[in-house]
Each structure stands twice: as structure tokens, then as C-alpha cells.
Design an enzyme around this catalytic site. Structure first.
Site, PDB file in Angstrom:
ATOM      1  N   ALA A  13      42.420  43.507  46.179  1.00  0.00           N
ATOM      2  CA  ALA A  13      41.389  44.575  46.364  1.00  0.00           C
ATOM      3  C   ALA A  13      40.796  45.061  45.129  1.00  0.00           C
ATOM      4  CB  ALA A  13      41.711  45.983  47.254  1.00  0.00           C
ATOM      5  N   SER A  14      40.330  46.239  45.042  1.00  0.00           N
ATOM      6  CA  SER A  14      39.425  46.653  43.862  1.00  0.00           C
ATOM      7  C   SER A  14      40.163  46.263  42.328  1.00  0.00           C
ATOM      8  CB  SER A  14      39.234  48.095  43.864  1.00  0.00           C
ATOM      9  OG  SER A  14      38.411  48.315  44.990  1.00  0.00           O
ATOM     10  N   ILE A  15      41.335  45.819  42.230  1.00  0.00           N
ATOM     11  CA  ILE A  15      41.634  45.124  41.006  1.00  0.00           C
ATOM     12  C   ILE A  15      40.695  44.252  40.445  1.00  0.00           C
ATOM     13  CG2 ILE A  15      43.508  44.167  39.650  1.00  0.00           C
ATOM     14  CD1 ILE A  15      45.628  45.611  41.179  1.00  0.00           C
ATOM     15  N   SER A  16      40.056  43.659  41.632  1.00  0.00           N
ATOM     16  CA  SER A  16      39.099  42.299  41.202  1.00  0.00           C
ATOM     17  C   SER A  16      37.905  42.979  40.307  1.00  0.00           C
ATOM     18  CB  SER A  16      38.349  42.038  42.620  1.00  0.00           C
ATOM     19  OG  SER A  16      39.480  41.802  43.287  1.00  0.00           O
TER      20      SER A  16
END
EC number: 3.4.-.-
Length: 546
Positions: A162-165
Site C-alpha cells: 500500500a502507501s509504503i510505495s
């Protein structure tokens, strides 16, 4: 059995058997014990015969068939097993590699904590990885990566991060900035003219790369209703102001009756304002239609059409508004500044960082160890999540990875952050993937931002940062750490970096990275993992210090 007894007796009667028996006697006598008589051999034969007889009788008896193993409980705590024992097909937990003895207490405590979190939220599976000073010391899977086929989670399990991207995309932007190919402070139209110039309340405004990175651009997130977003922001600001006033009054600790009356009146007024200004119920991200897009976008420029013509919700730089779409625009900037497709440029970075299992999520490719993703329906039954296509948001939430790859990434960032401190004491150190000054910039809190997963922190550049703080002696001490969480359809994640507190003397005879990295991935959405990761990091830091 008769033949076996005869063989034993014959061996005792032969010269070799005599020598063997005499040797046993001599050893017995050397130990200072009473001498053995000749009947000990017969006793051995009789004992062996009885044991074999019982075994044979049990084998011939067909009246009581062997009972099958009990069905496994996927939520049960792991049982201590020899490390060499292979994993049973139904086992809900992967066999952990032998832990470092010095971290045995931290591992046991952290495993128990994860079991409790997993049970509390009803998550099918969860995977954790921890590294200390650049070395992975623990990785383990709990529960199932695939419930239907009873595939257990293991350290190699691949899930949505997810938002660790966003933190991964920041590395691409930083590399381009270091190479002089990207200016963070000029309007984005310089790189992506397809994104129209913007106005806010009739005034022309500029959206820059730096503002996009820290969610200060004013570009919307999944909620399209500007009024609801503004009402919610106003309500939160008023609530925060009230809390600050109450905190200041508590610190003063002195007041007379007149002041008490005035404070009571102010509190009543604030309560009334809060009640009157409380916004209508806003949909959460998982109720937003755009989160479940099934359309395939060929490139970042094409996916801009989802939001590029929408008005800005705030004046750029004035307010924090978390926006995954802002990172879709950043992916387009990476393409134009680098001259490569976004995914090609990111794959080069993953190769450099040795993150060999980190890829964009696509439905068609066969990706080994990929988990399935789950959610609870309205009847509280576990169901598979619907199919989604994340090509519109590769940069902001579209990658798959493992805890091991995330640990490598965290260590590469920590190394770059610390290596400047060690240069004087160790001139042979290799440079970091990003320069120390770049990492300091990335991990410095930005004004007017928020860190939703820890109210003590601020957002920096694609990372949340909590700074070191202690208000009272012998009381709570807030450690400096950085992290980013993630929430996607059927997935939750966190990557947390707890740097060692270093000074000039502490760097002698040490090499970076120094600190604890924790990564956790889970195949269930809406699971808050940051506080769990911080507790685990502090457990390992305690064992490390001891």
C-alpha cells in the site's frame, strides 16, 4: 522375535560377544560400581524380547486404528518444536529460523503481541521482520496467506504494501534531484504540461514537486466532496485548539475562582462550537468507489485524467491533505525527468537495493508466494476482496513486497542517514544510496503537516517523523523514529525505522546502519500496525542494549 533373541544370546556367547561384555564390565568396574554378573546379558535379552513383544502385539491388533492428528487451530499460539521439523501442510505458522539468543526474549514477547493483535482484528495472516544494526534477526509468518487452500504465512509471503510505495517513490525523486535532473520547487507543468495550471478562489497558484511529496498541494484524495473535507478539517482544527488550551491550563496549575469561572464559560462555548460545527459523516477510504477501480492504465500520464481537472481543495502550502493522487502526478514527473517509464526506473532502483521480490501489482503475472486478500462482509464473514487494478496509483500504493525486502530498504535509508557521522572514524565506508544531506532533508518534519498514525509526529517527505522529546524528568521519553503505514483493499502494512541515538564518541568501532527496523504486512484491511511496530522495535532495542 525368537530369532532375534537367539542372535543376541549367540553374540553374548561368541568371543566377540565376550569381549564386548567384558568391556562393559571393565568400564563398570572402573566407575567404582559393584561388578556385573553373567546374568546381565540374559536380562538384556529378556528386556528386549518383552519390548518387541509389546510392539508386535500392538501392530497386529486391528481393533484400535491409529487416531488422525487433531485439526489445527489457526489462531493458536505456536508450539515449541525442533527447528529441523518440516512444516505440516495445515500448519498456520511458518517455522521460524533459529533466533539469535540475545533476542530470544524480544522475539517471544513480540510474537505474543502479534498473536494478540491478529486475534483482536481477526486477520487471516500476518508477517513480521526485524533487523538490528543491518542484520535480519527475526522473520516469521502467523496464520494463513491463503485461507481456502490452507497456505501458511512465511517470511517469503508477498503482500500489498500500500502507501509504503510512497516512500519507495521518494527514492526515485531524490536520485533525480541529486543528479540535477529535477527541481523540487518549480511548477509541475515544467515536467508535465498535461497537468493544467490551477487557481484557488480566483487566484493563480503553483503546485510544486516538494508540495506534492508532503501532501501540501491541495490535490484531493479519494473523497470528491470538497465541503465535507473542509468541514472535517475545520472540526479537527477546533478540537486540537481546545486540547492545546486545556493542556496549557493544566501546566499552569494556578487559578482563582474568577479564572475558574472564565475557563468554565470558555469550555462551554467551545463545546457548543464543536457540536455545531461537527461535520456530517464522511465516507472512509474503503467506501470510496475509486479505491476499487478495475480499469488498466497504460502509463502515469493517462491516469492523470482521473483528477487533473478537479479543483484544488486548499491553497497549495496552506494545509495538509493526504493525497495518493498527488503521487500519481509525481510518477509522471519521474518519467519526464528521468526519460524512463516509471516502472522501469523503479525496477532499476529495486535492483540496486537488492529488493528482488518487490514488484508492481498486476493480475496476469505468476508471482510466487503471493497472498490472497480478505475483508469481513456485513455479516462478519471472511470473504475475498474484489478484484482491483492499481495501475492508476503505482507510485502511491501499487507495489507488492516481502518483509525481507522492506528491511533491506529501511536499512539502506538508515545507512545513508548515518554514514556522514562515521566518515571521520572510518574512511573506508562505502557511500549510501542517497547522500546524508538528502536523507536529513527527507526525514525532517515539514511545517503544516500531520502524521495520522502517530499524533506526536509530522509528515516529512514521504515518511512520518516523530522527534525525540522528554518533558518531565524520570517520565516518558519519546524516541526519534520514522515510519510509513499503508492501507489498501485487503491489506495493511508498516515500515518503521528506530535509529540508534548516536553522538561523536558512540561511533567509534561501529559501522552503520545502527538501529532497529521493523516491517509488518497483513492480508486484512484497516489494521493499525504502527504502534505495534514501535513496541516491537523498543523490545529489540532493550535486548540490544542489555
Amino acid at each position: 522375535m525368537h530369532r532375534l533373541l537367539s542372535a543376541v544370546t549367540a553374540r553374548a556367547a561368541t568371543p566377540g560377544g565376550q569381549a564386548w561384555g567384558c568391556g562393559r564390565r571393565r568400564a563398570h568396574q572402573r566407575a567404582g560400581l559393584p561388578p556385573l554378573g553373567h546374568g546381565w546379558v540374559g536380562g538384556l535379552g529378556l528386556g528386549l524380547g518383552l519390548a518387541l513383544g509389546v510392539k508386535l502385539a500392538g501392530g497386529l491388533s486391528g481393533a484400535t486404528p491409529a487416531q488422525p492428528p487433531a485439526a489445527p487451530d489457526p489462531e493458536a499460539s505456536p508450539q515449541a518444536e525442533p527447528q529441523e521439523q518440516s512444516l505440516a501442510p495445515w500448519s498456520p505458522q511458518s517455522p521460524a529460523p533459529p533466533p539469535s539468543r540475545c533476542f530470544a526474549r524480544a522475539i517471544e514477547s513480540s510474537r505474543d503481541l502479534l498473536h494478540r493483535i491478529k486475534d483482536e482484528v481477526g486477520a487471516p495472516g500476518i508477517v513480521v521482520g526485524v533487523s538490528v544494526d543491518g542484520k535480519e534477526v527475526w522473520s516469521e509468518g502467523l496464520g494463513y496467506a491463503d485461507v481456502e487452500n490452507r497456505v501458511p504465512c512465511k517470511p517469503e509471503t508477498v503482500m500489498r504494501i500500500a502507501s509504503i510505495s510512497k516512500s519507495l517513490t521518494m527514492v526515485a525523486l531524490a536520485k533525480l534531484w541529486e543528479a540535477g535532473k529535477l527541481d523540487l520547487d518549480i511548477p509541475v507543468q515544467h515536467y508535465v504540461p498535461e497537468f493544467p495550471e490551477k487557481e484557488y478562489e480566483g487566484e493563480k497558484v503553483s503546485v510544486t514537486t516538494r508540495l506534492l511529496i508532503s501532501h501540501l498541494s491541495g490535490i484531493r484524495h479519494y473523497e470528491k466532496d470538497m465541503k465535507k473535507v473542509k468541514e472535517e478539517k475545520a472540526y479537527k482544527a477546533l478540537k486540537m485548539m481546545k486540547e492545546m488550551v486545556a493542556s496549557d491550563q493544566e501546566k499552569e496549575g494556578k487559578s482563582n475562582e474568577k479564572n475558574d469561572f472564565a475557563k468554565a464559560k470558555t469550555e462551554q462555548d467551545n463545546e457548543a462550537k464543536c457540536r455545531n460545527s461537527k461535520p456530517g459523516k464522511k465516507k472512509n477510504d474503503f467506501e470510496q468507489g475509486e479505491l476499487y477501480l478495475k480499469e488498466k492504465f497504460e502509463n502515469s500520464i493517462e491516469s492523470l485524467r482521473l483528477f487533473k481537472n478537479d479543483p484544488l481543495f486548499f491553497k497549495p502550502g496552506s494545509q495538509f491533505l493526504y493525497s495518493t493522487f498527488g503521487y500519481t502526478l509525481l510518477a509522471a514527473i519521474v518519467e519526464r525527468a528521468s526519460g524512463y517509464k516509471y516502472l522501469d526506473y523503479m525496477q532499476k532502483i529495486f535492483h540496486d537495493l537488492d529488493m528482488l521480490t518487490t514488484v508492481q501489482e498486476e493480475n496476469e503475472p505468476v508471482i510466487y508466494n503471493r497472498a490472497r486478500f480478505y475483508v469481513y462482509n456485513k455479516k462478519r464473514r471472511l470473504v475475498n476482496t474484489p478484484y482491483v487494478d492499481n495501475s492508476y496509483k503505482w507510485a502511491g500504493g501499487g507495489f507488492l513486497s516481502t518483509v525481507g525486502d522492506l528491511l533491506k530498504f529501511g536499512n539502506a535509508m538508515l545507512y545513508g542517514y548515518q554514514v556522514g557521522l562515521f566518515k571521520d572514524s572510518n574512511e573506508n565506508l562505502l557511500p549510501g544510496y542517497l547522500k546524508p544531506e538528502t536523507m536529513v532533508m527527507i526525514w525532517t518534519p515539514v511545517p503544516n503537516t500531520e502524521m495520522s498514525w502517530d499524533k506526536e509526529g509530522k509528515y516529512a517527505m514521504a515518511w512520518g517523523v516523530v522527534e525525540k522529546k522528554q518533558i518531565y524528568g524520570s517520565c516518558r521519553k519519546q524516541r526519534h523514529y520514522v515510519s510509513h503505514t499503508g492501507g489498501a483493499v485487503g491489506a495493511s502494512s508498516v515500515l518503521l525505522v528506530l535509529p540508534e541515538e548516536l553522538d561523536t564518541e558512540a561511533v567509534n568501532n561501529k559501522v552503520p546502519p545502527r538501529g532497529i527496523i521493523v516491517s509488518i504486512i497483513c492480508n486484512m484491511q484497516s489494521v493499525g500496525l504502527n504502534s505495534t511496530a514501535l513496541k516491537i522495535a523498543l523490545e529489540f532495542d532493550k535486548d540490544r542494549s542489555d
